[in-house]
Design an enzyme around this catalytic site. Structure first.
Site, short mmCIF file in Angstrom:
data_model
loop_
_atom_site.label_atom_id
_atom_site.label_comp_id
_atom_site.label_asym_id
_atom_site.label_seq_id
_atom_site.Cartn_x
_atom_site.Cartn_y
_atom_site.Cartn_z
CG HIS A 193 -59.76 9.14 0.76
ND1 HIS A 193 -60.39 9.01 -0.46
CD2 HIS A 193 -58.46 8.79 0.57
CE1 HIS A 193 -59.51 8.58 -1.35
NE2 HIS A 193 -58.34 8.45 -0.76
CB CYS A 209 -66.52 11.83 -0.63
SG CYS A 209 -65.58 11.05 -1.96
#
Length: 332
Positions: free
Chosen positions: A167, A209
């Site tokens: 993440h 991301c």
């Protein structure tokens, strides 16, 4: 049968070269062989290493571990030995109480390939997967007590493939929901590696991301970088498994692994061909590539120069072989 044929092609070509120069002086003969082998040396490196990092932990991040294990399986299949692979993995999924398939990790709903298997070597496990350990690994600043199996023993002739997943956000990647590594941290670590002659070329790949921001601060030479998503974009999961109960792989890594599954150790596929295979409709994000620090044309860089193993062959002059076979005084 096809694989057997391709394995013998270099031997047949060498035999043909020997016949063509048969009868000529040995120095010319040696030069022809050297020129032949030089054509396939690529970047001039002598060894390949892979650093594979899953920065997540916990059951709901199953897909990040599957991403990393899928990459681990691929580089091993293409010839990089475990001695040249550093695997950083929380390793809390395969034996998790919620796993309906104990000691197994799968990346698709068909569950036809166990990525965990019986032949996996995790070098940094659980809470050993930290920003500090990762940076120490890259720069070689490890404690004397750290075993060789947990060290990146590279040199100025090493090509290093660095893969990271987890993440992240703009210029950062989270490590186990506890700390973060920044784009500046990785850039400075690569510069230390360059100054200390710890790599020849680096291929950096990240699936998170806003991944492309993680290589935006690189400034050291001979680095080729790619990521799964632009600034402001998410990197999406690809497939859910109803029995496992979570997503089992990310879209970007799934596309890369699917492409690599079609190549073998003798493949002539290039980095550019992999980059050309990036498809927004399949990934739902804009993958990026950075080439300005890399001195070679990606269309001339073989995938196996980073994902595959290296076989070394030394050319010895015929006179040296004959001399070595002569008996020494005293029968030795």
């Amino acid at each position: 049968m096809t694989r057997l044929f391709f394995l013998h092609v270099p031997i047949l070509l060498l035999w043909t070269l020997f016949k063509l120069v048969e009868g000529t002086d040995s120095s010319y003969h040696d030069q022809v062989v050297r020129d032949f082998l030089k054509e396939d040396q690529g970047s001039g490196h002598t060894n390949n290493w892979a650093v594979l990092v899953c920065s997540s932990r916990y059951w709901f991040n199953y897909r990040h571990m599957a991403n990393t294990l899928g990459m681990y399986r691929t580089v091993k299949r293409l010839g990089i030995p475990d001695s040249n692979i550093i695997l950083m993995l929380a390793d809390d999924v395969s034996c998790n109480a919620r796993n309906r398939f104990p000691a197994s990790v799968y990346s698709n709903g068909r569950r036809n390939l166990d990525l965990y298997g019986e032949n996996i070597e995790v070098d940094y496990r659980g809470y050993e997967v930290t920003v500090e350990n990762f940076l120490r690994l890259l720069t070689g600043r490890v404690e004397p007590s750290v075993p060789r199996s947990k060290r990146l023993l590279t040199d100025e002739k090493s090509n290093v493939f660095v893969y990271m997943t987890g993440h992240g956000g703009a210029e950062f990647l989270k490590f186990q929901d506890n700390e973060e590594i920044s784009a500046f941290d990785i850039a400075d670590a690569f510069e230390q590696m360059w100054q200390k002659k710890r790599y020849h070329e680096i291929f950096f790949m990240i699936d998170t991301c806003q991944a492309n921001t993680m290589y935006s601060k690189f400034y050291s030479p001979n680095i080729l970088a790619t990521g799964s998503s632009e600034l402001g974009e998410s990197s999406y999961s690809y497939e859910n498994d109803a029995d496992i109960g979570v997503a089992v792989i990310d879209r970007y890594t799934h596309l890369v692994l699917s492409y690599l599954e079609n190549i073998n150790k003798t493949s002539r596929s290039t980095m550019q061909q992999l980059f050309d295979a990036y498809d927004f409709n399949r990934m739902r994000s804009h993958a990026g590539v950075r080439t300005d620090l890399f001195k070679r044309d990606p269309s001339k860089v073989l995938l196996t120069e980073f994902f595959g193993g290296i076989a070394q062959a030394d050319i010895v002059a015929a006179e040296d072989v004959i001399d070595a076979q002569r008996p020494r005084k005293g029968g030795k």
